[in-house]
Design a protein around this motif. Structure first.
Motif, mmCIF file in Angstrom:
data_model
loop_
_atom_site.group_PDB
_atom_site.id
_atom_site.type_symbol
_atom_site.label_atom_id
_atom_site.label_comp_id
_atom_site.label_asym_id
_atom_site.label_seq_id
_atom_site.Cartn_x
_atom_site.Cartn_y
_atom_site.Cartn_z
ATOM 1 N N UNK A 229 0.839 -1.203 0.000
ATOM 2 C CA UNK A 229 0.000 0.000 0.000
ATOM 3 C C UNK A 229 0.873 1.252 0.000
ATOM 4 N N UNK A 230 1.922 1.240 0.828
ATOM 5 C CA UNK A 230 2.836 2.392 0.899
ATOM 6 C C UNK A 230 3.511 2.609 -0.450
ATOM 7 N N UNK A 231 4.002 1.532 -1.051
ATOM 8 C CA UNK A 231 4.659 1.649 -2.347
ATOM 9 C C UNK A 231 3.691 2.185 -3.406
ATOM 10 N N UNK A 232 2.443 1.723 -3.352
ATOM 11 C CA UNK A 232 1.425 2.195 -4.295
ATOM 12 C C UNK A 232 1.151 3.684 -4.114
ATOM 13 N N UNK A 233 0.945 4.098 -2.869
ATOM 14 C CA UNK A 233 0.570 5.487 -2.611
ATOM 15 C C UNK A 233 1.729 6.458 -2.811
ATOM 16 N N UNK A 234 2.950 5.997 -2.569
ATOM 17 C CA UNK A 234 4.112 6.876 -2.765
ATOM 18 C C UNK A 234 4.671 6.754 -4.179
ATOM 19 N N UNK A 235 3.977 5.976 -5.022
ATOM 20 C CA UNK A 235 4.409 5.764 -6.422
ATOM 21 C C UNK A 235 5.852 5.257 -6.480
ATOM 22 N N UNK A 236 6.183 4.359 -5.558
ATOM 23 C CA UNK A 236 7.486 3.719 -5.564
ATOM 24 C C UNK A 236 8.580 4.470 -4.837
ATOM 25 N N UNK A 237 8.294 5.688 -4.376
ATOM 26 C CA UNK A 237 9.327 6.450 -3.641
ATOM 27 C C UNK A 237 9.767 5.688 -2.398
ATOM 28 N N UNK A 238 8.805 5.072 -1.716
ATOM 29 C CA UNK A 238 9.116 4.149 -0.613
ATOM 30 C C UNK A 238 8.787 2.753 -1.113
ATOM 31 N N UNK A 239 9.783 1.914 -1.255
ATOM 32 C CA UNK A 239 9.536 0.559 -1.769
ATOM 33 C C UNK A 239 8.911 -0.321 -0.700
ATOM 34 N N UNK A 240 8.214 -1.337 -1.155
ATOM 35 C CA UNK A 240 7.580 -2.275 -0.216
ATOM 36 C C UNK A 240 8.624 -2.934 0.678
ATOM 37 N N UNK A 241 9.755 -3.289 0.087
ATOM 38 C CA UNK A 241 10.797 -4.011 0.836
ATOM 39 C C UNK A 241 11.434 -3.157 1.921
ATOM 40 N N UNK A 242 11.386 -1.830 1.744
ATOM 41 C CA UNK A 242 12.057 -0.945 2.710
ATOM 42 C C UNK A 242 11.206 -0.629 3.933
ATOM 43 N N UNK A 243 9.939 -1.039 3.930
ATOM 44 C CA UNK A 243 9.046 -0.741 5.060
ATOM 45 C C UNK A 243 9.369 -1.676 6.229
ATOM 46 N N UNK A 244 9.677 -1.103 7.364
ATOM 47 C CA UNK A 244 9.920 -1.873 8.594
ATOM 48 C C UNK A 244 8.602 -2.409 9.110
ATOM 49 N N UNK A 245 8.580 -3.664 9.574
ATOM 50 C CA UNK A 245 7.320 -4.280 10.023
ATOM 51 C C UNK A 245 7.433 -4.706 11.486
ATOM 52 N N UNK A 246 6.469 -4.253 12.299
ATOM 53 C CA UNK A 246 6.355 -4.711 13.679
ATOM 54 C C UNK A 246 5.153 -5.657 13.725
ATOM 55 N N UNK A 247 5.440 -6.953 13.841
ATOM 56 C CA UNK A 247 4.411 -7.984 13.768
ATOM 57 C C UNK A 247 3.831 -8.281 15.149
ATOM 58 N N UNK A 248 2.660 -8.932 15.147
ATOM 59 C CA UNK A 248 1.976 -9.231 16.409
ATOM 60 C C UNK A 248 2.865 -9.994 17.377
ATOM 61 N N UNK A 249 3.551 -11.038 16.865
ATOM 62 C CA UNK A 249 4.384 -11.836 17.767
ATOM 63 C C UNK A 249 5.530 -11.019 18.349
ATOM 64 N N UNK A 250 6.038 -10.040 17.561
ATOM 65 C CA UNK A 250 7.076 -9.141 18.076
ATOM 66 C C UNK A 250 6.534 -8.320 19.245
ATOM 67 N N UNK A 251 5.400 -7.682 18.992
ATOM 68 C CA UNK A 251 4.815 -6.766 19.974
ATOM 69 C C UNK A 251 4.443 -7.498 21.253
#
Length: 453
Positions: A163-185
């Motif tokens: 979604x971020x990559x789509x909305x930023x038109x690739x300026x922020x790539x999908x792979x570069x998004x940091x993810x905080x997952x449920x099991x982490x939290x």
């Protein structure tokens, strides 16, 4: 108070305060008005920008103006420790990344900006970075819902990095998004068990984009604890979130008056008034149920008449409607003013927007012409609610009392309001609540709970 940080919320419609209470909502954002919010004893306040109703250029301009005025306001109140939240829709509609980009330009640099769209009261959860809407008990990816097909804010992905990559038109790539997952939290550290959540937060730099999971309020409460700790150690964070994160950040106790007892705010136990502008299916169903209740007088406005080019037509409709409203009030009834329900077809988007503005202007003229001694006012629809506060009642600020129903806030006008002092006003989003929700709110305001004041 859970934190010394002041939480400043730029809300793109008037409903983002639907999980907190006892704070100020600001309808204007000049320096002096912003100082009211910053000086208030509540840890959180809201600036109602209503930018979701604006085209992108205007949304950016309004956001920039708020941020520009915040800088001298923060200096004047000597506040260095604050968090900025760009509060938006829990179904991913809104001006992202426009608003967060402007905030970062004006108030940055930030170490990270977090996407936290979970909104539990509305059945919105995020798991494995996929955002879901729970429909009839079934978690449905939001890209498969009607919201993803929004004519203005449509999208194709519910996996937040995509979604971020789509909305930023690739300026922020999908792979570069940091993810905080449920099991982490829930574990307080990443699934490999090597790095704590707090340490990960402290390592974020360069306005890193972060997607955050949450299935329950406790998930966000845990995450907020680490966020506030990191902020206290100098990290600067920006948030793009729905309302549930605000509950966690503000750390407020239960609201002073429970939802079931809010009739005690009604002025002199008088009948109230209801203004319905929303046209979504859920609103129409809720309206149909309300019109069947004892003590209700339905007053339909045939908005088709506004298509008449005659300059006299809006004035004629206003006069006719207010005569019916005052007659109902004099009879001890609650008038429910609502726009005709049929869907109109327009030649183009601009014509539709202009017509919508004409309808809104008429509704606000009606709000200004309501009997001065009404006991309460209900605004149904996000834009309608915002217009009632800023245009109909011409408020600079209002105090949020709490929620009368999940997702439905009650504010009160100031005691020195020239026409409606201390009036409780319900802000009821169009697409919130079960079919009987409008009836429930009406009854909670009209029929006091035994033993209440």
């Amino acid at each position: 108070m859970a934190t010394k940080s002041k939480i400043i919320v730029l809300d793109d419609d008037p409903t983002g305060s639907q999980t907190v209470h006892s704070c100020l909502l600001l309808m204007q954002w000049d320096v002096d008005t912003l100082r009211l919010g910053l000086a208030d004893e509540s840890p959180i306040f809201f600036v109602l920008t209503n930018t979701r109703s604006l085209p992108p250029e205007q949304a950016a301009a309004v956001t920039r103006e708020v941020c520009h005025n915040l800088k001298p306001a923060l200096d004047a109140e000597n506040i260095q420790d604050f968090l900025i939240v760009s509060r938006s829709d829990s179904t991913l509609r809104g001006h992202y990344p426009i608003e967060t980009d402007v905030i970062a330009e004006e108030l940055g640099p930030f170490d990270a900006h977090f996407l936290v769209p979970a909104f539990f009261e509305g059945g919105r959860i995020t798991r494995d970075s996929v955002h879901y809407l729970i429909i009839d008990g079934v978690p449905t990816p939001v890209n498969e819902t009607e919201f993803a097909r929004d004519s203005v804010f449509g999208y194709t992905h519910s996996y937040l990095p995509d979604y971020v990559a789509e909305k930023t038109k690739g300026r922020i790539s999908s792979e570069s998004v940091e993810r905080f997952l449920l099991e982490d939290i829930r574990a307080g550290k990443d699934i490999a068990g090597k790095v704590s959540i707090l340490e990960r937060l402290l390592n974020l730099t360069g306005n890193q984009c972060v997607a955050v999971d949450a299935e329950t309020q406790d998930d966000l409460n845990r995450f907020a604890t680490d966020i506030l700790t990191a902020a206290s150690q100098g990290k600067r964070f920006l948030f793009r979130s729905a309302a549930s994160l605000l509950t966690a950040l503000a750390g407020l106790p239960p609201q002073p008056v429970p939802a079931e007892e809010m009739s005690q705010y009604v002025r002199e136990s008088k009948p109230g008034a209801v203004i319905v502008g929303s046209h979504v299916k859920k609103t129409t169903q809720q309206l149909e149920q309300l019109l069947q209740e004892t003590g209700i007088v339905g007053i339909e406005i045939d908005v088709v008449q506004l298509l008449d080019d005659s300059l006299a037509q809006p004035g004629k409709l206003l006069t006719q409607t207010l005569e019916k409203v005052h007659a109902a009030h004099d009879a001890g009834k609650t008038p429910v003013v609502y726009t005709s329900r049929e869907e109109l077809v327009f030649a183009d988007v601009q014509t539709r927007l202009l017509f919508g503005a004409d309808v809104s202007a008429l509704l606000m003229d009606i709000a200004r012409g309501l009997p001065a001694d009404i006991g309460f006012l209900i605004g149904k629809g996000g834009i309608t609610s915002n217009d009632v506060l800023s245009k109909g009642l011409a408020l600079t600020s209002a105090r949020l009392l709490g929620q009368i129903l999940a997702g439905c806030s009650v504010v009160r006008t100031p005691g020195n309001h020239p026409q409606f002092p201390n009036l409780p006003v319900v802000l009821f989003p169009g697409n919130v609540g079960e079919t009987d929700a409008l009836v429930t709110i009406y009854k909670r305001l009209t029929f006091p709970v035994s033993g209440c004041k």
